[in-house]
Enzyme design. Structure first.
Site, PDB file in Angstrom:
ATOM      1  N   ASP A 247      -8.450   0.545 -24.996  1.00 26.17           N
ATOM      2  CA  ASP A 247      -8.518   0.390 -23.544  1.00 26.17           C
ATOM      3  C   ASP A 247      -8.739   1.735 -22.859  1.00 26.17           C
ATOM      4  O   ASP A 247      -8.261   2.760 -23.329  1.00 26.17           O
ATOM      5  CB  ASP A 247      -7.167  -0.138 -23.006  1.00 26.17           C
TER       6      ASP A 247
ATOM      7  N   PRO B  92       0.827  -1.215   0.000  1.00 28.59           N
ATOM      8  CA  PRO B  92       0.000   0.000   0.000  1.00 28.59           C
ATOM      9  C   PRO B  92       0.863   1.268   0.000  1.00 28.59           C
ATOM     10  O   PRO B  92       0.407   2.339  -0.354  1.00 28.59           O
ATOM     11  CB  PRO B  92      -0.792  -0.108   1.311  1.00 28.59           C
TER      12      PRO B  92
ATOM     13  N   GLU C 267       2.229  -7.081   8.582  1.00 26.10           N
ATOM     14  CA  GLU C 267       2.512  -5.649   8.485  1.00 26.10           C
ATOM     15  C   GLU C 267       3.545  -5.376   7.395  1.00 26.10           C
ATOM     16  O   GLU C 267       4.092  -4.294   7.316  1.00 26.10           O
ATOM     17  CB  GLU C 267       3.013  -5.138   9.847  1.00 26.10           C
TER      18      GLU C 267
ATOM     19  N   ARG D 118      -1.713  -9.236 -20.527  1.00 26.34           N
ATOM     20  CA  ARG D 118      -2.714  -9.093 -21.600  1.00 26.34           C
ATOM     21  C   ARG D 118      -2.154  -8.213 -22.727  1.00 26.34           C
ATOM     22  O   ARG D 118      -2.660  -8.219 -23.839  1.00 26.34           O
ATOM     23  CB  ARG D 118      -4.027  -8.524 -21.115  1.00 26.34           C
TER      24      ARG D 118
HETATM   25  N1  LIG Z   1      -3.171  -2.571  -1.639  1.00 32.12           N
HETATM   26  C1  LIG Z   1      -2.344  -3.484  -1.017  1.00 32.12           C
HETATM   27  N2  LIG Z   1      -2.489  -3.934   0.219  1.00 32.12           N
HETATM   28  C2  LIG Z   1      -1.494  -4.823   0.604  1.00 32.12           C
HETATM   29  C3  LIG Z   1      -1.355  -5.440   1.837  1.00 32.12           C
HETATM   30  C4  LIG Z   1      -0.286  -6.295   2.044  1.00 32.12           C
HETATM   31 BR1  LIG Z   1      -0.095  -7.133   3.761  1.00 32.12          BR
HETATM   32  C5  LIG Z   1       0.655  -6.545   1.076  1.00 32.12           C
HETATM   33  C6  LIG Z   1       0.534  -5.921  -0.158  1.00 32.12           C
HETATM   34  C7  LIG Z   1      -0.544  -5.066  -0.386  1.00 32.12           C
HETATM   35  S1  LIG Z   1      -0.950  -4.153  -1.800  1.00 32.12           S
END
Ligand SMILES: Nc1nc2cc(Br)ccc2s1
Length: 227
Positions: free
Chosen positions: A169, A85, A112, A154
């Site tokens: 697209d 994230p 985490e 793709r």
């Molecule tokens: N949007 C995302 N959330 C997460 C949570 C974790 Br734990 C690992 C990778 C990602 S990519």
């Protein structure tokens, strides 16, 4: 293209072997390898995580285990991708750029996240990209990998039938794709826009561009070029 994925939940990646991607594997366009991170653990419990230094909730994935996994799975010429994230946004441009790579390796974090030193160490020999799928938090990276792999593969010639469809697209011209219609001409008293039945390809193209602009203004004004 070869794609390797390191994960503690290999079953999440089964869809990569199905449908269109499965056919691309049979055609020799793609190779997939899915690797259980726990094969690089040495304790009786196959531990992959530990408490975070500095305290705080949750657990952090151990550097020793990941370091050995990447040493084994990720050669120096591969691109190492870490879904997180906290990463840079994954976009259609990212997918385009990755689609010409010979080898992608995805590291699926859980908990985490993974000890940062794993990527600092890996960056000494391979290209590393920490990439976000969007402003939301998943339980692990596996679902993000499925989305990124589909969006990227793709675009490889031969993987999906009609290469022309890439040009239409969403995002390919920087705008959202407009509405699409097929038979019948009237359905539940809703009519297909008459221009699409006109046979005038110039007018159809103009109308479609206008629809893309209108939809982009409404839903994603951030994509519009500055005036
Ligand atoms: N949007 C995302 N959330 C997460 C949570 C974790 Br734990 C690992 C990778 C990602 S990519």
């Amino acid at each position: 293209m070869r794609i390797d994925v390191v994960t503690i939940f290999s079953e999440y990646l089964e869809p990569l072997k199905a449908a269109l991607l499965g056919k691309a594997v049979d055609a020799g366009l793609l190779e997939f390898g899915v690797h259980d991170l726990r094969q690089w653990t040495y304790d009786v419990h196959h531990s992959v995580d530990d408490a975070p230094y500095g305290g705080g909730p949750g657990m952090v994935m151990k550097p020793q285990v990941w370091g050995e996994a990447l040493d084994a799975v990720c050669p120096d010429d591969a691109l190492l991708v870490v879904p997180t994230p906290a990463g840079r946004p994954f976009t259609q441009a990212t997918a385009q750029r990755w689609s010409i790579e010979a080898h992608l390796v995805f590291a699926c974090g859980r908990y985490e996240g993974i000890d940062q030193r794993v990527f600092d160490d890996a960056a000494r020999r391979v290209r590393v990209e920490e990439v976000s799928l969007g402003d939301f938090v998943l339980i692990g990276g596996e679902v993000a990998v499925l989305a990124m792999v589909e969006a990227t593969t793709r675009l490889i010639p031969g993987v999906i039938g009609n290469p022309q469809s890439h040009q239409d697209d969403s995002f390919s011209d920087g705008l959202l794709e407009g509405p699409s219609y097929t038979r019948p001409k009237v359905w539940r008293d809703l009519e297909v826009p008459p221009v699409l039945l006109s046979g005038d390809h110039g007018k159809v193209a103009q109308w479609r561009h206008e629809q893309s602009l209108e939809r982009t203004r409404d839903r994603r004004p951030d994509l519009l070029p500055d005036d």
